[in-house]
Design an enzyme around this catalytic site. Structure first.
Site, PDB file in Angstrom:
ATOM      1  N   LYS A   1      -4.573  -3.806  14.923  1.00 11.84           N
ATOM      2  CA  LYS A   1      -5.113  -2.696  14.138  1.00 11.84           C
ATOM      3  C   LYS A   1      -6.160  -1.926  14.945  1.00 11.84           C
ATOM      4  CE  LYS A   1      -3.968  -1.955  10.458  1.00 11.84           C
ATOM      5  NZ  LYS A   1      -2.791  -1.240   9.913  1.00 11.84           N
TER       6      LYS A   1
ATOM      7  N   ILE B   1       0.840  -1.201   0.000  1.00 17.15           N
ATOM      8  CA  ILE B   1       0.000   0.000   0.000  1.00 17.15           C
ATOM      9  C   ILE B   1       0.874   1.248   0.000  1.00 17.15           C
ATOM     10  CG2 ILE B   1      -1.720   1.316   1.302  1.00 17.15           C
ATOM     11  CD1 ILE B   1      -2.885  -1.311   2.281  1.00 17.15           C
TER      12      ILE B   1
END
Length: 337
Positions: free
Chosen positions: A158, A13
């Site tokens: 996360k 990413i």
């Protein structure tokens, strides 16, 4: 044009975000844990057709204070994309959680102290859709993963890292703005050998090393659309203080992904499995197989989510996921040659 710090510049990413930033005329400062990766980062960008003259590569590790102050100095924005990874199943959740939380706080402190305007943090659907009872409605940005439930260390990391980020900005940010991007499973063309776990699953489907399809459904999104959402969240006044799910349409079961591969690739998808593993078999294997264990909580589940907020607030739009799946497969097959 702005000076932008991208953490995790050698990642999948991170690489696409750097490409999008350079293409938009910005100057990019990309962090890597080891400067020996710099030639690879530059070569990847050039291979994708982008000039790397406005790229600077700096060393900074999420597990270490050193380098972050210098990395953030003079930057207008930060895209915090880096996240700790392990090459083995962690013995304890904290092996993944603590570096994610502490690393996020290191980045945010450096950004605040450098006078950065806004940080866009790459979170995940893993901070939204896990640890809930089954439901018929899509997950939205109002949902949070239950970190106290039996979920995999990655999803827990996360969730707690994003929670820590919001707490920091609200309590100690001194005007620093934050937005988060929460992608579903990320697919898209590969730039090199480093790519997301979702692409790894697609690669195993194509090469025949996946004997059967696992029974679960999740959203998918193109990495190029994830990058474009990061740029919109970076500059749009409406994005400050907001979370944005990145997903293309509704969720897909793995059997749906396999069907798209066979439809779009024909004979080149001959090794893609056609059989879905029975749920009771998948759950049994997940108890003894550490790799499957990370998926145990979602077997038999549909983690549908909606990106309506990103579309409404930022004007973001994802490309058709069928095209993304086909282009991903094409790039994976090309990588083998």
């Amino acid at each position: 044009m702005a000076d932008v710090l991208v953490t995790g510049g050698s990642g999948y990413i991170g690489g696409w975000c750097a490409l999008a930033l350079l293409g938009a005329g910005h100057t990019v400062r990309a962090t890597v844990r080891d400067l020996a990766r710099e030639p690879q980062v530059r070569a990847t960008l050039r291979r994708a057709g982008e000039d790397d003259a406005r790229l600077r590569v700096v060393r900074a590790d999420l597990r270490d204070d050193e380098g972050w102050r210098e990395a953030a100095a003079g930057c207008d924005y930060v895209l915090h994309i880096a996240s700790p990874t392990l090459t083995r199943v962690p013995r304890h959740d904290d092996e993944m959680v603590r570096p994610a939380v502490d690393g996020t706080l290191r980045v945010l402190r450096a950004a605040r102290d450098a006078g950065v305007r806004r940080v866009v943090m790459t979170s995940a659907i893993g901070a939204i859709a896990y640890g809930h009872a089954p439901r018929d409605t899509p997950f939205t940005e109002r949902d949070w993963t239950n970190a106290g439930a039996r979920i995999a260390p990655y999803q827990k990391s996360k969730t707690l890292a994003e929670r820590a980020a919001w707490d920091f900005v609200n309590g100690e940010g001194r005007g620093l703005e934050l937005a988060t991007v929460n992608p579903t499973a990320v697919l898209g063309p590969v730039l090199g050998p480093d790519y997301s776990p979702s692409l790894g699953a697609l690669a195993r489907m194509l090469d025949g090393s996946m004997p059967a399809l696992l029974p679960f459904a999740t959203g998918y999104v193109d990495v190029r659309d994830v990058a474009s959402l990061h740029l919109l969240a970076m500059t749009s006044p409406a994005a400050a203080g907001e979370r944005f799910i990145a997903t293309a349409g509704h969720s897909l079961w793995m059997r749906d992904v396999a069907a798209i591969l066979r439809d779009r690739l024909g004979e080149r998808a001959a090794k893609v499995p056609t059989r879905e593993m029975p749920l009771f078999v998948a759950r049994g294997l997940a108890r003894v197989n550490p790799q499957l264990g990370s998926l145990r909580a979602i077997l038999g589940r549909d983690l549908d989510a909606t990106s309506a907020k990103a579309e409404r607030v930022l004007g973001w739009k994802a490309r058709p996921i069928e095209d993304t799946i086909a282009e991903t497969a094409e790039s994976l097959l090309a990588l083998r040659r």
